[in-house]
Write a protein that holds these residues in place. Structure first.
Motif, PDB file in Angstrom:
ATOM      1  N   ARG A 206       0.842  -1.204   0.000  1.00 46.59           N
ATOM      2  CA  ARG A 206       0.000   0.000   0.000  1.00 46.59           C
ATOM      3  C   ARG A 206       0.878   1.256   0.000  1.00 46.59           C
ATOM      4  NH1 ARG A 206      -2.321   3.707  -1.084  1.00 46.59           N
ATOM      5  NH2 ARG A 206      -3.943   4.830   0.053  1.00 46.59           N
ATOM      6  N   VAL A 207       1.990   1.218   0.726  1.00 47.98           N
ATOM      7  CA  VAL A 207       2.917   2.346   0.743  1.00 47.98           C
ATOM      8  C   VAL A 207       3.494   2.569  -0.649  1.00 47.98           C
ATOM      9  CG1 VAL A 207       5.129   3.186   1.639  1.00 47.98           C
ATOM     10  CG2 VAL A 207       3.473   2.122   3.189  1.00 47.98           C
ATOM     11  N   PHE A 208       3.877   1.485  -1.327  1.00 50.64           N
ATOM     12  CA  PHE A 208       4.412   1.610  -2.685  1.00 50.64           C
ATOM     13  C   PHE A 208       3.377   2.245  -3.622  1.00 50.64           C
ATOM     14  CE2 PHE A 208       7.265  -2.217  -1.708  1.00 50.64           C
ATOM     15  CZ  PHE A 208       8.315  -1.388  -1.349  1.00 50.64           C
ATOM     16  N   GLU A 209       2.105   1.903  -3.452  1.00 49.34           N
ATOM     17  CA  GLU A 209       1.050   2.486  -4.277  1.00 49.34           C
ATOM     18  C   GLU A 209       0.899   3.980  -3.993  1.00 49.34           C
ATOM     19  OE1 GLU A 209      -1.719  -1.579  -4.466  1.00 49.34           O
ATOM     20  OE2 GLU A 209      -2.216   0.057  -3.108  1.00 49.34           O
ATOM     21  N   TRP A 210       1.157   4.371  -2.755  1.00 49.07           N
ATOM     22  CA  TRP A 210       1.008   5.772  -2.333  1.00 49.07           C
ATOM     23  C   TRP A 210       2.181   6.644  -2.768  1.00 49.07           C
ATOM     24  CZ3 TRP A 210       4.104   7.868   1.800  1.00 49.07           C
ATOM     25  CH2 TRP A 210       3.720   9.144   2.240  1.00 49.07           C
TER      26      TRP A 210
END
Length: 258
Positions: free
Chosen positions: A242-246
């Motif tokens: 999710r962090v990578f997507e953000w």
């Protein structure tokens, strides 16, 4: 993609240190150039080290097709701060390490907008501490981070030797740069974008709720998310995706094997 173990001498700490680096391969990552590569500094939690993210989350697989380099240092149990016992982990990680990294890997970006930091638990605290204590990172993410010690004052008394060695006593800690919310309140300049997640069954959940509310009152651009979860790698492995997507990177999600 290459996984590199770099051992270097830290002038700040007066000792050899190890850092793991995941370096993307330009020929296999769409859109990446061989210069100005984005960098994510990824911090471990208590009991961890520079190997933790690799051995516990398989992060090398997650970023195999993504245009970002990942730098994974170790702070031992030093909470990424300049401790009262003289080990200056903040200076070693926030100031010295980027210079070391760019000396060995000159193609990694030195631009603030392409330098990010994230971590879990103690490393979640560290990510916000380093981002708010410098002007080096444009994005900072915390997973199950210790974003406030409010309500945890008894820990300073129960293990005074350890916490005193890290932060000093409670009175010294409160209002200091090592208190995330106090540091955020004094922050000047362009604010980093922040991300925080904590599981609802985690003992740090209420602290994250409080910290998120206060940071939003200070007009930080904070993405705050919660879900069911405890203080465990199963959830951190899911949430780092999710962090990578953000993050402002071209994240290409690797399909999981069935």
């Amino acid at each position: 993609m290459a996984i590199i173990n770099l051992e270097y001498y830290s002038e700040v700490l007066g000792m050899n240190r190890n850092v793991k680096v995941i370096y993307p391969e330009a020929s296999k990552v769409k859109g990446i150039t061989e210069s100005d590569i984005p960098v994510l500094y990824l911090l471990h939690g208590m009991s961890g080290n520079e190997n933790s993210w690799l051995s516990r989350s398989g992060i090398d697989r997650l970023v195999r097709k993504t245009n970002v380099a990942i730098v994974m240092p170790s702070t031992d149990l030093g909470f990424y701060v300049n401790t009262t016992y003289g080990m200056n982990y903040f200076d070693a990680t926030a100031i010295e390490l980027p210079k070391v990294i760019h000396n060995f890997f000159p193609h990694l970006s030195t631009k603030r907008e392409k330098n990010f930091i994230a971590g879990l638990s103690m490393g979640g605290y560290g990510a916000f501490r380093l981002a708010l204590g410098t002007n080096s990172f444009s994005y900072a993410a915390s997973l199950s981070g210790v974003l406030t010690f409010n309500g945890m004052e008894d820990r300073f008394d129960e293990n005074a030797a350890y916490w005193g060695g890290i932060f000093g006593n409670w009175e010294q800690f409160k209002g200091s740069d090592n208190e995330i919310l106090s540091l955020a309140e004094r922050y000047e300049g362009e604010k980093p974008k922040l991300f925080a997640w904590c599981g609802k069954q985690d003992e740090l959940y209420l602290g994250n709720e409080f910290a998120a509310s206060e940071l939003k009152k200070m007009n930080f651009d904070l993405t705050y998310e919660t879900s069911d979860g405890i203080h465990e790698w199963y959830y951190w492995t899911k949430m780092i995706e999710r962090v990578f997507e953000w993050l402002p990177i071209d994240y290409v999600k690797e399909e999981r094997a069935i």
